[in-house]
Write an enzyme that holds these catalytic residues in place. Structure first.
Site, PDB file in Angstrom:
ATOM      1  N   ASN A   1       1.226  -1.177   0.089  1.00 34.34           N
ATOM      2  CA  ASN A   1      -0.085   0.485  -0.125  1.00 34.34           C
ATOM      3  C   ASN A   1       1.053   1.329   0.185  1.00 34.34           C
ATOM      4  OD1 ASN A   1      -1.604   2.012   0.539  1.00 34.34           O
ATOM      5  ND2 ASN A   1      -2.100   1.555   2.347  1.00 34.34           N
ATOM      6  N   TRP A   2       1.105   1.655  -1.054  1.00 34.48           N
ATOM      7  CA  TRP A   2       1.626   3.020  -1.285  1.00 34.48           C
ATOM      8  C   TRP A   2       1.142   4.202  -1.185  1.00 34.48           C
ATOM      9  CZ3 TRP A   2       4.060   3.313  -6.626  1.00 34.48           C
ATOM     10  CH2 TRP A   2       5.085   2.493  -7.309  1.00 34.48           C
ATOM     11  N   LYS A   3       0.032   4.253  -0.318  1.00 31.61           N
ATOM     12  CA  LYS A   3      -0.776   5.326   0.472  1.00 31.61           C
ATOM     13  C   LYS A   3      -0.147   6.600  -1.160  1.00 31.61           C
ATOM     14  CE  LYS A   3       0.344   3.300   4.923  1.00 31.61           C
ATOM     15  NZ  LYS A   3       0.029   3.313   6.120  1.00 31.61           N
TER      16      LYS A   3
ATOM     17  N   HIS B   1      -9.380   0.125   5.038  1.00 26.09           N
ATOM     18  CA  HIS B   1      -7.981   1.134   5.813  1.00 26.09           C
ATOM     19  C   HIS B   1      -8.785   2.205   7.244  1.00 26.09           C
ATOM     20  CE1 HIS B   1      -4.471   2.263   6.280  1.00 26.09           C
ATOM     21  NE2 HIS B   1      -3.719   1.601   5.952  1.00 26.09           N
TER      22      HIS B   1
ATOM     23  N   GLU C   1      -6.851   4.675   7.624  1.00 24.50           N
ATOM     24  CA  GLU C   1      -6.316   5.633   7.907  1.00 24.50           C
ATOM     25  C   GLU C   1      -8.280   6.478   6.387  1.00 24.50           C
ATOM     26  OE1 GLU C   1      -3.394   5.175   5.778  1.00 24.50           O
ATOM     27  OE2 GLU C   1      -2.317   4.512   7.240  1.00 24.50           O
TER      28      GLU C   1
ATOM     29  N   GLU D   1      -5.425  -5.754  10.408  1.00 27.20           N
ATOM     30  CA  GLU D   1      -4.111  -4.767  10.493  1.00 27.20           C
ATOM     31  C   GLU D   1      -4.617  -3.755  12.206  1.00 27.20           C
ATOM     32  OE1 GLU D   1      -2.123  -3.009   6.634  1.00 27.20           O
ATOM     33  OE2 GLU D   1      -4.178  -2.260   7.077  1.00 27.20           O
TER      34      GLU D   1
ATOM     35  N   GLY E   1       2.331   2.137  10.765  1.00 26.48           N
ATOM     36  CA  GLY E   1       2.942   2.709  11.013  1.00 26.48           C
ATOM     37  C   GLY E   1       3.731   3.986  11.872  1.00 26.48           C
TER      38      GLY E   1
ATOM     39  N   SER F   1       3.091  -2.253  10.127  1.00 27.78           N
ATOM     40  CA  SER F   1       4.658  -2.328  10.523  1.00 27.78           C
ATOM     41  C   SER F   1       5.264  -3.669  10.171  1.00 27.78           C
ATOM     42  CB  SER F   1       4.843  -1.948  12.054  1.00 27.78           C
ATOM     43  OG  SER F   1       4.612  -0.583  12.205  1.00 27.78           O
TER      44      SER F   1
ATOM     45  N   GLY G   1       2.774  -1.441   4.305  1.00 26.27           N
ATOM     46  CA  GLY G   1       2.900   0.279   3.927  1.00 26.27           C
ATOM     47  C   GLY G   1       4.394   0.575   3.683  1.00 26.27           C
ATOM     48  N   GLY G   2       5.087   1.007   4.511  1.00 24.09           N
ATOM     49  CA  GLY G   2       6.390   1.291   4.872  1.00 24.09           C
ATOM     50  C   GLY G   2       7.275   1.122   4.175  1.00 24.09           C
TER      51      GLY G   2
HETATM   52  C1  PEP Z   1      -0.531  -0.053   5.854  1.00 22.67           C
HETATM   53  O1  PEP Z   1      -0.754   1.231   5.690  1.00 22.67           O
HETATM   54  O2  PEP Z   1      -2.128  -1.085   5.643  1.00 22.67           O
HETATM   55  C2  PEP Z   1       0.511  -0.825   6.470  1.00 22.67           C
HETATM   56  C3  PEP Z   1       0.468  -1.439   7.179  1.00 22.67           C
HETATM   57  O3  PEP Z   1       1.300   0.106   7.309  1.00 22.67           O
HETATM   58  P1  PEP Z   1       3.001   0.037   7.845  1.00 22.67           P
HETATM   59  O4  PEP Z   1       3.124  -0.939   7.090  1.00 22.67           O
HETATM   60  O5  PEP Z   1       3.672   1.191   7.283  1.00 22.67           O
HETATM   61  O6  PEP Z   1       3.127   0.046   9.102  1.00 22.67           O
END
Ligand code: PEP
Length: 260
Positions: free
Chosen positions: A11-13, A97, A99, A168, A174, A213, A234-235
């Site tokens: 997920n590049w956000k 998600h 967010e 999640e 994050g 994470s 994500g990251g």
């Molecule tokens: C996400 O955005 O779905 C996510 C899990 O981010 P991160 O891996 O950065 O925690």
């Protein structure tokens, strides 16, 4: 032996919305070309979906959007429909998600409408569910997570195995704070149990991803768990090296599992 093919989704956000996204997608396509036994999905921003779609077409990397509107078309300024995402080359869409739920008002009912629209358009939803830290500390994790799941279970059971669910925990997204494998497995088992109560094939075939994470350093421990079928990243999906390492770890796990 795990029967479900691992799925690693990035997920590049709101990152890599232009040339850098196109470059990252091209590098990924080249890097995961030989890594069979794992399904790889990337979710870039809307602005590069169509361009990246031409790059990922007929490759091992499938394209996802990060959100969609539930209606087919209309006066919804700034929104994108599921049909448009299909036209741009998407096979998947991330829905619900945290967010979106926390910052943009997505509710269980709204997520349900989007899942319905996605499945009608032929998109495979990755439905995100997860509790906040306050909810975990109040002992409400299962109630919250299973409540979010129940909002879509009947929809995703129509074509069992088409949708994926991503657990999640909001407190792990994050933040660098990852749920331990045992903590994650406990919730994943409950999710699978609830899906199986609805329909045995739904429990058996639905891929349940962990997200929060995930990095190359912690992926193996999580992906080894019986009910964790992959990761929503994500990251660590923003750089080719770390994302490909996670794909490799998933592949090694799948190989070990099929040898047992
Ligand atoms: C996400 O955005 O779905 C996510 C899990 O981010 P991160 O891996 O950065 O925690």
């Amino acid at each position: 032996m795990k029967e479900r093919t691992p799925l690693i989704a990035g997920n590049w956000k709101m990152h890599h919305g232009g040339q850098s996204g196109f470059a990252l997608a091209s590098e990924l396509v080249a890097a995961v070309g030989g890594l069979d036994d794992v399904d790889v999905v990337i979710a870039p921003p809307f602005t590069v979906l169509a361009a990246i779609g031409t790059e990922t077409e007929n490759t091992r990397v499938e394209l996802a959007a990060q959100n969609a509107h539930a209606k087919l078309e209309g006066a919804f300024t700034g929104e994108i429909s599921c049909g448009m995402l299909v036209e741009a080359g998407c096979k998947w869409v991330i829905l619900g998600h945290s967010e979106r739920r926390q910052l943009f008002g997505d509710t269980n009912d709204g997520v349900r409408e989007k899942v319905q629209a996605a499945m009608a358009a032929g998109l495979r939803p990755i439905v995100c569910i997860g509790e906040t830290l306050a909810q975990r500390e109040a002992g409400e994790t299962m109630e919250v997570v299973l409540g979010q799941l129940d909002a879509v279970t009947d929809l995703i059971s129509v074509k069992a195995g088409t949708a994926a669910v991503a657990y999640e925990p909001v407190w792990a997204i994050g933040t660098g704070r990852v749920a331990g494998p045992e903590q994650a497995q406990e919730v994943h088992a409950a999710i699978r149990g609830r899906l199986a109560e609805h329909k045995a094939s739904l429990g058996a075939q639905t891929r349940i991803l962990y997200g929060g994470s995930v990095k190359p350093e912690n992926a193996a421990g999580l992906l080894e768990c019986e009910d964790i079928d992959g990761a929503l990243v994500g990251g660590a999906s923003l750089k080719v090296d770390s994302f490909v390492k996670i794909v490799q770890i998933a592949r090694e796990g799948a190989e070990r599992s099929s040898a047992n």
